[in-house]
Design a protein around this motif. Sequence first.
Motif, PDB file in Angstrom:
ATOM      1  N   PHE A   1       0.835  -1.213   0.000  1.00  0.00           N
ATOM      2  CA  PHE A   1       0.000   0.000   0.000  1.00  0.00           C
ATOM      3  C   PHE A   1       0.863   1.254   0.000  1.00  0.00           C
ATOM      4  O   PHE A   1       0.537   2.242  -0.654  1.00  0.00           O
ATOM      5  CB  PHE A   1      -0.939   0.012   1.200  1.00  0.00           C
ATOM      6  CG  PHE A   1      -2.256  -0.654   0.949  1.00  0.00           C
ATOM      7  CD1 PHE A   1      -3.029  -0.287  -0.148  1.00  0.00           C
ATOM      8  CD2 PHE A   1      -2.734  -1.640   1.791  1.00  0.00           C
ATOM      9  CE1 PHE A   1      -4.246  -0.894  -0.400  1.00  0.00           C
ATOM     10  CE2 PHE A   1      -3.961  -2.260   1.551  1.00  0.00           C
ATOM     11  CZ  PHE A   1      -4.718  -1.884   0.453  1.00  0.00           C
ATOM     12  N   ALA A   2       1.997   1.210   0.741  1.00  0.00           N
ATOM     13  CA  ALA A   2       2.898   2.363   0.772  1.00  0.00           C
ATOM     14  C   ALA A   2       3.496   2.603  -0.601  1.00  0.00           C
ATOM     15  O   ALA A   2       3.581   3.743  -1.071  1.00  0.00           O
ATOM     16  CB  ALA A   2       3.998   2.141   1.811  1.00  0.00           C
TER      17      ALA A   2
ATOM     18  N   LEU B   1      -4.764   5.401   2.670  1.00  0.00           N
ATOM     19  CA  LEU B   1      -5.816   5.295   3.682  1.00  0.00           C
ATOM     20  C   LEU B   1      -7.036   4.552   3.150  1.00  0.00           C
ATOM     21  O   LEU B   1      -7.718   3.856   3.907  1.00  0.00           O
ATOM     22  CB  LEU B   1      -6.229   6.688   4.174  1.00  0.00           C
ATOM     23  CG  LEU B   1      -5.145   7.527   4.842  1.00  0.00           C
ATOM     24  CD1 LEU B   1      -5.730   8.858   5.312  1.00  0.00           C
ATOM     25  CD2 LEU B   1      -4.500   6.784   6.006  1.00  0.00           C
ATOM     26  N   ASP B   2      -7.325   4.736   1.865  1.00  0.00           N
ATOM     27  CA  ASP B   2      -8.470   4.061   1.258  1.00  0.00           C
ATOM     28  C   ASP B   2      -8.232   4.023  -0.253  1.00  0.00           C
ATOM     29  O   ASP B   2      -8.067   5.082  -0.881  1.00  0.00           O
ATOM     30  CB  ASP B   2      -9.770   4.817   1.573  1.00  0.00           C
ATOM     31  CG  ASP B   2     -11.023   4.012   1.224  1.00  0.00           C
ATOM     32  OD1 ASP B   2     -10.965   3.203   0.270  1.00  0.00           O
ATOM     33  OD2 ASP B   2     -12.053   4.194   1.891  1.00  0.00           O
ATOM     34  N   PRO B   3      -8.213   2.821  -0.860  1.00  0.00           N
ATOM     35  CA  PRO B   3      -7.940   2.727  -2.295  1.00  0.00           C
ATOM     36  C   PRO B   3      -9.141   3.040  -3.179  1.00  0.00           C
ATOM     37  O   PRO B   3      -9.011   3.071  -4.405  1.00  0.00           O
ATOM     38  CB  PRO B   3      -7.497   1.275  -2.469  1.00  0.00           C
ATOM     39  CG  PRO B   3      -8.226   0.546  -1.390  1.00  0.00           C
ATOM     40  CD  PRO B   3      -8.307   1.489  -0.225  1.00  0.00           C
ATOM     41  N   ASN B   4     -10.308   3.256  -2.579  1.00  0.00           N
ATOM     42  CA  ASN B   4     -11.500   3.489  -3.389  1.00  0.00           C
ATOM     43  C   ASN B   4     -12.529   4.288  -2.591  1.00  0.00           C
ATOM     44  O   ASN B   4     -13.273   3.730  -1.798  1.00  0.00           O
ATOM     45  CB  ASN B   4     -12.103   2.169  -3.854  1.00  0.00           C
ATOM     46  CG  ASN B   4     -13.112   2.345  -4.962  1.00  0.00           C
ATOM     47  OD1 ASN B   4     -12.851   3.009  -5.958  1.00  0.00           O
ATOM     48  ND2 ASN B   4     -14.290   1.762  -4.802  1.00  0.00           N
ATOM     49  N   VAL B   5     -12.532   5.604  -2.803  1.00  0.00           N
ATOM     50  CA  VAL B   5     -13.443   6.469  -2.060  1.00  0.00           C
ATOM     51  C   VAL B   5     -14.076   7.459  -3.023  1.00  0.00           C
ATOM     52  O   VAL B   5     -13.452   7.895  -4.001  1.00  0.00           O
ATOM     53  CB  VAL B   5     -12.697   7.208  -0.922  1.00  0.00           C
ATOM     54  CG1 VAL B   5     -11.606   8.110  -1.475  1.00  0.00           C
ATOM     55  CG2 VAL B   5     -13.646   8.001  -0.049  1.00  0.00           C
TER      56      VAL B   5
ATOM     57  N   CYS C   1     -11.742   8.179  -6.101  1.00  0.00           N
ATOM     58  CA  CYS C   1     -10.385   8.583  -5.737  1.00  0.00           C
ATOM     59  C   CYS C   1      -9.642   7.539  -4.902  1.00  0.00           C
ATOM     60  O   CYS C   1     -10.242   6.666  -4.267  1.00  0.00           O
ATOM     61  CB  CYS C   1     -10.435   9.872  -4.911  1.00  0.00           C
ATOM     62  SG  CYS C   1     -11.234  11.260  -5.698  1.00  0.00           S
ATOM     63  N   TRP C   2      -8.330   7.698  -4.890  1.00  0.00           N
ATOM     64  CA  TRP C   2      -7.490   7.118  -3.848  1.00  0.00           C
ATOM     65  C   TRP C   2      -7.368   8.158  -2.723  1.00  0.00           C
ATOM     66  O   TRP C   2      -7.187   9.346  -2.982  1.00  0.00           O
ATOM     67  CB  TRP C   2      -6.088   6.840  -4.373  1.00  0.00           C
ATOM     68  CG  TRP C   2      -5.996   5.780  -5.419  1.00  0.00           C
ATOM     69  CD1 TRP C   2      -6.026   4.425  -5.235  1.00  0.00           C
ATOM     70  CD2 TRP C   2      -5.813   5.984  -6.828  1.00  0.00           C
ATOM     71  NE1 TRP C   2      -5.885   3.784  -6.439  1.00  0.00           N
ATOM     72  CE2 TRP C   2      -5.752   4.706  -7.437  1.00  0.00           C
ATOM     73  CE3 TRP C   2      -5.696   7.111  -7.634  1.00  0.00           C
ATOM     74  CZ2 TRP C   2      -5.572   4.547  -8.804  1.00  0.00           C
ATOM     75  CZ3 TRP C   2      -5.521   6.959  -8.992  1.00  0.00           C
ATOM     76  CH2 TRP C   2      -5.465   5.686  -9.565  1.00  0.00           C
ATOM     77  N   LYS C   3      -7.451   7.715  -1.487  1.00  0.00           N
ATOM     78  CA  LYS C   3      -7.298   8.609  -0.340  1.00  0.00           C
ATOM     79  C   LYS C   3      -5.930   8.333   0.283  1.00  0.00           C
ATOM     80  O   LYS C   3      -5.672   7.223   0.773  1.00  0.00           O
ATOM     81  CB  LYS C   3      -8.411   8.359   0.686  1.00  0.00           C
ATOM     82  CG  LYS C   3      -8.354   9.268   1.908  1.00  0.00           C
ATOM     83  CD  LYS C   3      -9.507   8.953   2.864  1.00  0.00           C
ATOM     84  CE  LYS C   3      -9.482   9.815   4.096  1.00  0.00           C
ATOM     85  NZ  LYS C   3     -10.590   9.488   5.036  1.00  0.00           N
TER      86      LYS C   3
END
Length: 272
Positions: free
Chosen positions: A21-22, A147-151, A163-165
């Motif tokens: 994720f990083a 923080l969130d891959p799908n928002v 978006c990516w968060k």
Amino acid sequence: MKLTKTIVATVSTLLLVTSAFADEAYDIVKKSTSLPVPDTSTAMMMLYNIEKNGAIEEMPMIQHGRSRDGGLVDTVFEIQGPAKKKNTRVLQQERDKRADDRWIYMPDLKTTRRIPIGDRYKSFVGCEFTYNDMGVRHVDEDKHEMLDPNVTVTVPGGKTYTCWKIKSVPYKKSDIEYSYRIQYIDKESYLPAKIEYFEKKDNSKLLKTYTTEDWFWLTSKTGKKYAMRMKARIVTEKTGRQTLLEIKNPVMDGPMSAGYFTQQYLQSGKAK
């Protein structure tokens, strides 16, 4: 023993997922901050400084830009009004692996001065955008965390983005006005749909909020396509003051004099 192996395996898996994720967050921000830029650009920019009580100050400016040296960008802004700010000019020149150079010409003093790094968190010619906001922050200046891959994000004006968060924390905080940013990066354009900036003294408190209210794919004179922000807004939470930025009549990849990007132009307003 089996429990120990299970714990080790679980911890190892979590570390791998966190690392992935990083890496993903870094790669997304890197792409967002290194989108293709035109060889040259010219546009009229309208800034509306809006007070909490609704009073509005209009600040038109002309922007000229060019890319050089592998994508580094020079940008000059010439303020057209109001009268007390007219003929103020600002030159920004991106540098590789060091802080960008910025100069401002102040017509009342008839002098040009370099803007120190320590002053770049201050207001850009009296609006809610800072000098830092008017440039692009380098990806390696921050630590990025997914923080969130799908928002889904809906901005003022009603436009909705997927978006990516991503949380971005500066490695060096002394020259930045915030403790960290939460970026909502649009999956179609890779532009920031929204950015939340948090205060230094109380990093749970929102300092200011940026939103991209409109954008489109712009085709240049050479047929290249660029993701172009057409309307953006920044709001200072404590005062309620905001600045709305609108781009009008953008022209990409047209002919342009190199004379715009000199201190001589800042002084004279004439590009040779």
